[in-house]
Design a protein around this motif. Structure first.
Motif, PDB file in Angstrom:
ATOM      1  N   PRO A 239       5.371   2.263   5.280  1.00 19.93           N
ATOM      2  CA  PRO A 239       4.817   1.644   4.065  1.00 19.93           C
ATOM      3  C   PRO A 239       5.867   0.856   3.301  1.00 19.93           C
ATOM      4  O   PRO A 239       7.065   1.111   3.407  1.00 19.93           O
ATOM      5  N   ASP A 240       5.406  -0.102   2.532  1.00 22.33           N
ATOM      6  CA  ASP A 240       6.279  -0.916   1.687  1.00 22.33           C
ATOM      7  C   ASP A 240       6.512  -0.183   0.370  1.00 22.33           C
ATOM      8  O   ASP A 240       5.596  -0.068  -0.446  1.00 22.33           O
ATOM      9  N   VAL A 241       7.714   0.328   0.169  1.00 22.11           N
ATOM     10  CA  VAL A 241       8.019   1.064  -1.058  1.00 22.11           C
ATOM     11  C   VAL A 241       9.202   0.455  -1.801  1.00 22.11           C
ATOM     12  O   VAL A 241       9.792   1.092  -2.675  1.00 22.11           O
ATOM     13  N   ILE A 242       9.572  -0.774  -1.455  1.00 24.51           N
ATOM     14  CA  ILE A 242      10.689  -1.445  -2.128  1.00 24.51           C
ATOM     15  C   ILE A 242      10.362  -1.605  -3.614  1.00 24.51           C
ATOM     16  O   ILE A 242       9.244  -1.996  -3.980  1.00 24.51           O
ATOM     17  N   ASP A 243      11.332  -1.302  -4.455  1.00 20.63           N
ATOM     18  CA  ASP A 243      11.218  -1.333  -5.919  1.00 20.63           C
ATOM     19  C   ASP A 243      10.482  -0.119  -6.469  1.00 20.63           C
ATOM     20  O   ASP A 243      10.234  -0.031  -7.675  1.00 20.63           O
ATOM     21  N   GLY A 244      10.114   0.819  -5.606  1.00 17.61           N
ATOM     22  CA  GLY A 244       9.473   2.038  -6.072  1.00 17.61           C
ATOM     23  C   GLY A 244      10.493   3.008  -6.651  1.00 17.61           C
ATOM     24  O   GLY A 244      11.650   3.069  -6.206  1.00 17.61           O
ATOM     25  N   ARG A 245      10.082   3.787  -7.659  1.00 16.24           N
ATOM     26  CA  ARG A 245      10.979   4.795  -8.220  1.00 16.24           C
ATOM     27  C   ARG A 245      11.158   5.914  -7.207  1.00 16.24           C
ATOM     28  O   ARG A 245      10.182   6.395  -6.635  1.00 16.24           O
TER      29      ARG A 245
ATOM     30  N   PRO B 239     -11.740 -11.460  -2.585  1.00 11.75           N
ATOM     31  CA  PRO B 239     -10.789 -10.478  -2.066  1.00 11.75           C
ATOM     32  C   PRO B 239     -11.434  -9.587  -1.022  1.00 11.75           C
ATOM     33  O   PRO B 239     -12.650  -9.474  -0.943  1.00 11.75           O
ATOM     34  N   GLN B 240     -10.601  -8.951  -0.201  1.00 13.48           N
ATOM     35  CA  GLN B 240     -11.090  -7.990   0.771  1.00 13.48           C
ATOM     36  C   GLN B 240     -11.144  -6.609   0.138  1.00 13.48           C
ATOM     37  O   GLN B 240     -10.461  -6.345  -0.842  1.00 13.48           O
ATOM     38  N   PRO B 241     -11.947  -5.688   0.713  1.00 19.55           N
ATOM     39  CA  PRO B 241     -11.961  -4.321   0.183  1.00 19.55           C
ATOM     40  C   PRO B 241     -10.607  -3.650   0.373  1.00 19.55           C
ATOM     41  O   PRO B 241      -9.864  -3.972   1.291  1.00 19.55           O
ATOM     42  N   LEU B 242     -10.302  -2.701  -0.487  1.00 25.06           N
ATOM     43  CA  LEU B 242      -9.064  -1.947  -0.368  1.00 25.06           C
ATOM     44  C   LEU B 242      -9.106  -1.057   0.856  1.00 25.06           C
ATOM     45  O   LEU B 242     -10.123  -0.452   1.163  1.00 25.06           O
ATOM     46  N   GLY B 243      -7.969  -0.976   1.552  1.00 20.82           N
ATOM     47  CA  GLY B 243      -7.835  -0.001   2.614  1.00 20.82           C
ATOM     48  C   GLY B 243      -7.567   1.378   2.019  1.00 20.82           C
ATOM     49  O   GLY B 243      -7.197   1.503   0.849  1.00 20.82           O
ATOM     50  N   LEU B 244      -7.721   2.409   2.814  1.00 21.60           N
ATOM     51  CA  LEU B 244      -7.521   3.756   2.312  1.00 21.60           C
ATOM     52  C   LEU B 244      -6.048   4.106   2.196  1.00 21.60           C
ATOM     53  O   LEU B 244      -5.692   5.080   1.551  1.00 21.60           O
ATOM     54  N   SER B 245      -5.172   3.344   2.839  1.00 21.74           N
ATOM     55  CA  SER B 245      -3.745   3.619   2.759  1.00 21.74           C
ATOM     56  C   SER B 245      -2.985   2.309   2.775  1.00 21.74           C
ATOM     57  O   SER B 245      -3.513   1.262   3.116  1.00 21.74           O
TER      58      SER B 245
ATOM     59  N   GLY C 289      -0.419  -8.045   3.247  1.00 24.23           N
ATOM     60  CA  GLY C 289      -0.495  -9.501   3.315  1.00 24.23           C
ATOM     61  C   GLY C 289      -1.847 -10.098   3.018  1.00 24.23           C
ATOM     62  O   GLY C 289      -2.009 -11.318   3.063  1.00 24.23           O
ATOM     63  N   HIS C 290      -2.852  -9.276   2.713  1.00 25.96           N
ATOM     64  CA  HIS C 290      -4.198  -9.782   2.421  1.00 25.96           C
ATOM     65  C   HIS C 290      -4.538  -9.548   0.947  1.00 25.96           C
ATOM     66  O   HIS C 290      -4.187  -8.519   0.376  1.00 25.96           O
ATOM     67  N   LYS C 291      -5.239 -10.498   0.351  1.00 19.56           N
ATOM     68  CA  LYS C 291      -5.702 -10.327  -1.019  1.00 19.56           C
ATOM     69  C   LYS C 291      -6.774  -9.235  -1.053  1.00 19.56           C
ATOM     70  O   LYS C 291      -7.673  -9.215  -0.219  1.00 19.56           O
ATOM     71  N   VAL C 292      -6.648  -8.340  -2.012  1.00 16.31           N
ATOM     72  CA  VAL C 292      -7.592  -7.225  -2.115  1.00 16.31           C
ATOM     73  C   VAL C 292      -8.025  -7.059  -3.556  1.00 16.31           C
ATOM     74  O   VAL C 292      -7.421  -7.605  -4.482  1.00 16.31           O
ATOM     75  N   LEU C 293      -9.094  -6.296  -3.740  1.00 12.97           N
ATOM     76  CA  LEU C 293      -9.532  -5.927  -5.079  1.00 12.97           C
ATOM     77  C   LEU C 293      -8.451  -5.095  -5.753  1.00 12.97           C
ATOM     78  O   LEU C 293      -7.761  -4.307  -5.105  1.00 12.97           O
ATOM     79  N   ALA C 294      -8.305  -5.263  -7.037  1.00 12.56           N
ATOM     80  CA  ALA C 294      -7.297  -4.498  -7.771  1.00 12.56           C
ATOM     81  C   ALA C 294      -7.717  -3.035  -7.864  1.00 12.56           C
ATOM     82  O   ALA C 294      -8.810  -2.735  -8.307  1.00 12.56           O
TER      83      ALA C 294
ATOM     84  N   CYS D 140      -3.783  -9.222  -6.229  1.00 17.14           N
ATOM     85  CA  CYS D 140      -3.205  -8.049  -5.568  1.00 17.14           C
ATOM     86  C   CYS D 140      -3.275  -8.266  -4.060  1.00 17.14           C
ATOM     87  O   CYS D 140      -4.236  -8.855  -3.551  1.00 17.14           O
ATOM     88  N   THR D 141      -2.261  -7.793  -3.344  1.00 18.01           N
ATOM     89  CA  THR D 141      -2.221  -7.923  -1.895  1.00 18.01           C
ATOM     90  C   THR D 141      -1.921  -6.574  -1.262  1.00 18.01           C
ATOM     91  O   THR D 141      -1.222  -5.740  -1.838  1.00 18.01           O
TER      92      THR D 141
END
Length: 284
Positions: A220-226, A150-156, A170-175, A166-167
């Motif tokens: 940001p992608d917030v679909i399905d977010g409360r 996986p790639q490192p997580l971005g800050l945002s 579109g990129h696989k990242v560390l959970a 986890c993506t």
């Protein structure tokens, strides 16, 4: 569970090498600050413990081999002088030659590594149900094992997770670790999904001053977010937003609705002053 110390690893499995004791003890520390802060740190410590245990076994094996060679040399000298090896010396040589048992040692090492993996899995667990992070709590919830590269997580940016990966963008990242520090220590990873697959964001600890440009460059992608948690997330990113939907009476309780669409859609460029329109259930 919150107060009592966990049992010592070797009390549960005496065959595990002693080098794994401090690794598991630190991983199960009550104070989160005293635990390993990343899965990489935990893995490195476990590997070092395994290598240390292997080194001790190798030294023991080398010492045994040296003793065997010494006894063999003594036996050869006795045979040359007496014409036949003394019975008691022969018995000792046979016993010494049978001592190194490589298969049990390898099996023991493998069992130790597996046990550390099981302990780490018990520590890390799976995702808990969705909840908003509460200041001052020490509860942490972890994802299952991430993909191999996986790639490192971005800050945002939103992180969507399934049971195995986890993506982010579109990129696989560390959970990410729920409640773990993110955004250069300005926030914590939090779930904002109302149900279903985990939807993780870097939730700011406080909102930026008015007039601050958006802290991310795209919607940001917030679909399905409360809805109420999405509001908190966008406020922390300095993103202007408004909400539509909720049925005939409108939205009476933000916590009872999920975001089903946004305008502009996720991934579109975001400039200072832009509004993101959120659409709640029953309005898409």
């Amino acid at each position: 569970h919150m107060q009592d110390a966990p049992p010592a690893l070797r009390d549960v499995a005496p065959s595990v090498p002693k080098t794994f004791e401090p690794v598991i003890r630190r991983a199960l520390a009550k104070d989160p600050a005293k635990r390993y802060q990343t899965t990489g740190e935990l893995g490195a410590a476990a590997l070092e413990a395994a290598n240390s245990a292997t080194g001790r076994r190798r030294r023991h094996r080398d010492q045994t081999a040296a003793q065997t060679r010494k006894l063999s040399s003594t036996t050869q000298a006795a045979t040359h002088q007496l014409g036949r090896p003394p019975p008691q010396v022969t018995a000792k040589i046979v016993a010494k030659k049978r001592e190194p048992r490589r298969v049990p040692l390898i099996a023991g090492a493998l069992a130790a590594v597996v046990l550390v993996g099981v302990a780490a899995a018990a520590l890390l667990g799976a995702f808990s149900g969705p909840r908003h992070p509460t200041p001052g709590t020490h509860h942490r919830t972890y994802h299952k094992t991430p993909p191999p590269t996986p790639q490192p997580l971005g800050l945002s940016g939103t992180v969507r997770c399934s049971s195995s990966t986890c993506t982010q963008a579109g990129h696989k990242v560390l959970a990410p670790i729920e409640d773990g520090v993110c955004g250069r220590s300005m926030g914590n990873w939090a779930r904002i999904d109302a149900s279903g697959s985990p939807l993780m964001v870097c939730m700011a600890a406080s909102n930026p001053p008015d007039g601050t440009p958006p802290l991310i460059a795209t919607v940001p992608d917030v679909i399905d977010g409360r809805l109420d948690w999405v509001h908190d997330y966008l406020d922390g990113l300095a993103i202007n937003h408004d909400t539509t939907g909720g049925g005939i009476l409108g939205i009476l309780d933000n916590s009872a609705y999920e975001v089903c669409a946004t305008s502009p859609p996720a991934g579109q460029p975001l400039d200072q002053g832009d509004f993101v329109q959120l659409y709640a259930q029953h309005s898409c």
